[in-house]
Design a protein around this motif. Structure first.
Motif, PDB file in Angstrom:
ATOM      1  N   PHE A 128     -57.168  46.160 -27.598  1.00 46.12           N
ATOM      2  CA  PHE A 128     -56.057  45.593 -28.098  1.00 46.12           C
ATOM      3  C   PHE A 128     -56.686  44.186 -28.669  1.00 46.12           C
ATOM      4  O   PHE A 128     -56.071  44.081 -29.695  1.00 46.12           O
ATOM      5  CB  PHE A 128     -55.124  45.177 -26.659  1.00 46.12           C
ATOM      6  N   LEU A 129     -57.446  43.222 -28.137  1.00 47.43           N
ATOM      7  CA  LEU A 129     -57.959  42.124 -28.984  1.00 47.43           C
ATOM      8  C   LEU A 129     -58.530  42.219 -30.031  1.00 47.43           C
ATOM      9  O   LEU A 129     -58.444  41.775 -30.904  1.00 47.43           O
ATOM     10  CB  LEU A 129     -58.693  41.263 -27.552  1.00 47.43           C
ATOM     11  N   LYS A 130     -59.587  43.328 -30.205  1.00 48.76           N
ATOM     12  CA  LYS A 130     -60.289  43.593 -31.350  1.00 48.76           C
ATOM     13  C   LYS A 130     -59.456  43.766 -32.454  1.00 48.76           C
ATOM     14  O   LYS A 130     -59.490  43.421 -33.490  1.00 48.76           O
ATOM     15  CB  LYS A 130     -61.318  44.446 -30.988  1.00 48.76           C
ATOM     16  N   ALA A 131     -58.435  44.941 -32.107  1.00 53.72           N
ATOM     17  CA  ALA A 131     -57.553  45.207 -33.456  1.00 53.72           C
ATOM     18  C   ALA A 131     -56.552  44.053 -33.837  1.00 53.72           C
ATOM     19  O   ALA A 131     -56.377  44.017 -35.013  1.00 53.72           O
ATOM     20  CB  ALA A 131     -56.782  46.538 -32.971  1.00 53.72           C
ATOM     21  N   ALA A 132     -56.074  43.045 -32.924  1.00 58.16           N
ATOM     22  CA  ALA A 132     -55.255  42.271 -33.076  1.00 58.16           C
ATOM     23  C   ALA A 132     -55.957  40.928 -33.827  1.00 58.16           C
ATOM     24  O   ALA A 132     -55.440  40.500 -34.853  1.00 58.16           O
ATOM     25  CB  ALA A 132     -54.781  41.589 -31.883  1.00 58.16           C
ATOM     26  N   PHE A 133     -57.366  40.858 -33.299  1.00 55.59           N
ATOM     27  CA  PHE A 133     -58.023  39.824 -34.110  1.00 55.59           C
ATOM     28  C   PHE A 133     -58.337  40.275 -35.731  1.00 55.59           C
ATOM     29  O   PHE A 133     -58.316  39.258 -36.419  1.00 55.59           O
ATOM     30  CB  PHE A 133     -59.473  39.617 -33.503  1.00 55.59           C
ATOM     31  N   GLU A 134     -58.771  41.440 -35.916  1.00 50.61           N
ATOM     32  CA  GLU A 134     -58.971  42.099 -37.278  1.00 50.61           C
ATOM     33  C   GLU A 134     -57.935  42.134 -37.973  1.00 50.61           C
ATOM     34  O   GLU A 134     -57.897  41.596 -39.333  1.00 50.61           O
ATOM     35  CB  GLU A 134     -59.614  43.664 -37.201  1.00 50.61           C
TER      36      GLU A 134
END
Length: 708
Positions: free
Chosen positions: A540-546
């Motif tokens: 969830f965090l990786k997609a949101a950060f990208e």
């Protein structure tokens, strides 16, 4: 394709490869090209140094999946061809001595990749190396064939005291399938004394029941008596099914390999000779001979002497069944709930049998054969993992004199938790069957659902950007703040900007409704948020950060009694809202006119199809609906994407590209397996799962230990 994890591979007959999964099941890959059958896009012969090969198919290495095959190809190019120019690689990679044309190979790869042939492999960027590998894969060929589970089977031949086949003898064969369903086959032996074939989808025990003769009589004289439930029968044999390779090979698809497509593919590493398959497939199913050795005493079927039918391969014990009824709780079937059956000694549990693995429940039922005298219990959900087993549940003993023990467990949606109701009680004995009752509460779910620690979250951070690790630590350290009816947490993105994660009060409503200790958001922050697997939050965090999102709202994470079991084991997360570039976007979609037309058509079609004796007018109406179905479905699909919200679609795209993500369901599309190379299907809001996800995005991550 099966979504089980392959751990071994070996050569099969007729240009096929046999793969073995972590739970011992076998699958036959046939047809297509060698590269596809071996999950080996580069057709590498030896790949030992990459550490990724799990066996061989023919003389080529075989890999667990295509991704591992690509990784091995990349390893080979980097380690054995780094100093070579692109126009020199294929003199060694695909030499003419192996019926290849290196010049043609080089020209084709150059054309497909667009790379300068004077470049060295080591000078290629990651993107350029990817193009180079893709071109190699196109030259080698990748065409999918057929994947079929290898069936298990057992057949019997019945012989009399004189050793001659007994024909016309009535028999009953019984066995259980992988989902606990009992199968029975009744019939008469043929002129060779052969029974029908017991065909199963798994390795299982097969019992052969034959008529019980009176003292001094042979089975042949009893052949007129049926072997049904009312007849006097004996268990003549009980044996395990075996893989029926000849059946699988006979159904194998023809290979489509190129004749010259057999070059060595590993540079300086010498190829190992192909190993022959040890087992030669039998031309018939696994066969066992059951021979009458003497008469059976009419008083019983115990083996009091050698006067019994053949050696009976049977371990005495009791079938223990745990049945889950969710009608008073979530009303959802508990399929795919991980479980582990343990033999109990005091409070300590150990595997009931050697080689036992975590299983996934099917049909809300667990069934296991338990030796007499053993006490067994269930470890459920995350608790099925060896490192977490702390809450054994629904313990019962397999007492002699019984054939079945059943524990009927009712899931109850209430805050009135009573730990004594978790214990199987109120036994009812009927014949040799004993039935208990027990309860499953929200607190019970909490008891066996693991609460992840900051240290466990830290293990997910290897190789990840520092900001991912810092954000995960904040989630599991409990750094979020409670303000009124909202829990919020600020984390820092790689661009040093802040992103806010929000959990509103209704995200924990199911927990508050079913677990007495969840009295407010402060307790929810400490007890509920950390029960979601760190890998779920990481994806969830990786997609949101990208995406450079500034705010996201989580609609639900771990919960005990709502929806599928994915949320209950911490591999599911629901996202309700996302803020990107000052655009506040809610994941929600209402049916369009085209949606409604298609839904109405499908409802009407289903109603007509359920009629046992439709009238001529109804048949005509059903025909018209069938003619309109495709156009209305296409119109509905087109209408779905008219209201696409680009940042949301981009967020979902990034999730699907993450190898840790297994599924995404959202108001627009349903992707049940992000790794199967099949496109997501439109959300027509017809099925229960489609309707459920009309107002949020669901993310499922993989947990191979639990079988996901």
């Amino acid at each position: 394709m099966t979504d089980k994890k392959y751990i071994q591979a070996r050569d099969g007959e007729q240009n096929s490869v046999i793969y073995v999964t972590s739970d011992g099941a076998e699958f036959l890959h046939s047809g297509g090209t060698r590269a596809w059958r071996n999950n080996n896009p580069g057709n590498l012969v030896a790949a030992e140094k990459s550490g990724l090969s799990i066996g061989r198919g023919g003389k080529f290495a075989a890999f667990a999946n295509r991704e591992d095959g690509l990784a091995a190809l990349e390893y080979s190019l980097k380690h054995f061809y780094s100093e070579k120019k692109l126009n020199e690689v294929f003199k060694k990679y695909a030499p003419s001595t192996d019926n290849n044309n290196p010049e043609h190979y080089t020209a084709t790869v150059k054309k497909l990749s667009g790379l300068d042939a004077e470049r060295t492999v080591g000078s290629l960027t990651k993107e350029e190396l990817g193009k180079f590998m893709s071109a190699i894969g196109q030259v080698e060929g990748w065409k999918e064939g057929k994947i079929e589970p290898i069936p298990h089977a057992r057949q019997f031949q019945v012989q009399g005291v004189d050793g001659k086949p007994l024909s016309g003898l009535r028999y009953l064969i019984s066995f259980f399938t992988s989902n606990g369903e009992q199968k029975k086959i009744e019939g008469q032996t043929n002129n060779q004394g052969m029974t029908a074939v017991a065909l199963s989808d798994t390795r299982t025990s097969v019992q052969l029941h034959l008529p019980r003769p009176d003292p001094g009589q042979s089975l042949k004289k009893q052949s007129s008596k049926p072997a049904g439930a009312a007849a006097k029968t004996v268990i003549a044999a009980e044996l395990k099914t075996k893989p029926w390779y000849s059946q699988a090979f006979s159904q194998a698809a023809p290979a489509e390999d190129k004749v010259h497509d057999e070059p060595p593919r590993q540079g300086d590493i010498p190829a190992e000779p192909a190993k022959k398959t040890d087992a030669v497939p039998s031309p018939q199913p696994p066969l066992s001979t059951v021979k009458q050795a003497g008469a059976i005493q009419a008083s019983g079927t115990q083996k009091k002497s050698d006067n019994h039918i053949q050696e009976v391969v049977k371990e005495p014990g009791v079938y223990v069944t745990w049945e889950f009824d969710t009608s008073r709780g979530s009303k959802d079937r508990l399929n795919k709930l991980p479980y582990f059956v343990a033999e109990m000694s005091g409070d300590q549990g150990k595997p009931l049998r050697n080689g036992q693995r975590i299983s996934l429940m099917s049909n809300s039922k667990i069934r296991e054969k338990v030796p007499f005298g053993k006490e067994v219990a269930l470890y459920l959900g995350n608790d099925a993992k060896p490192q977490y087993r702390s809450a054994p549940l629904y313990r019962v003993r397999a007492n002699e004199g019984l054939t079945d023990v059943v524990v009927r467990i009712s899931e109850i949606k209430t805050k009135d938790y009573d730990v004594s109701d978790e214990v199987p009680s109120k036994p009812i004995v009927s014949g040799t069957k004993k039935t208990y009752t027990a309860s499953l509460f929200g607190t019970t779910w909490l008891k066996f659902s693991h609460k992840f620690t900051p240290e466990e979250a830290n293990t997910e951070c290897d190789g990840e950007p520092q900001e991912i690790g810092a954000a995960l630590q904040k989630i599991f350290d409990g750094d979020a703040t409670v303000n009124g009816s909202v829990i919020s947490l600020n984390v820092t993105k790689p661009n040093k900007k802040s992103m806010k994660i929000i959990w509103k009060s209704d995200a924990f409503q199911n927990c508050r409704d079913t677990i007495p200790m969840i009295t407010g958001l402060t307790v929810a922050k400490a007890e509920i948020i950390p029960r979601v697997h760190p890998q779920t939050y990481k994806a969830f965090l990786k997609a949101a950060f990208e995406l450079d999102a500034s705010e996201l709202e989580i609609a639900s994470g771990w919960r005990p009694m709502l929806g599928s079991v994915l949320h209950r084991v911490g591999v599911g997360l629901d996202v309700k809202r996302i803020v990107v570039d000052d655009h506040d976007l809610t994941l929600n979609r209402s049916p369009s006119g085209a949606d409604t037309d298609y839904m109405n058509l499908m409802t009407q079609k289903k109603r007509l199809q359920q009629k046992k004796t439709p009238t001529d007018d109804e048949k005509m109406e059903l025909k018209k609906l069938a003619e309109q179905e495709a156009s209305k479905r296409d119109a509905a699909a087109a209408a779905i994407h008219k209201n696409d919200k680009t940042p949301i679609r981009e967020f979902i795209k990034k999730l699907r590209e993450n190898n840790d993500v297994k599924q995404t369901f959202d108001p627009w599309e349903m992707d049940i397996n992000t790794r199967d190379n099949n496109p997501a299907t439109p959300n027509y809001m017809i099925t229960g799962n489609e309707v459920l996800h009309r107002n949020h995005l669901h993310i499922t991550v993989r947990d191979t230990e639990l079988g996901y």
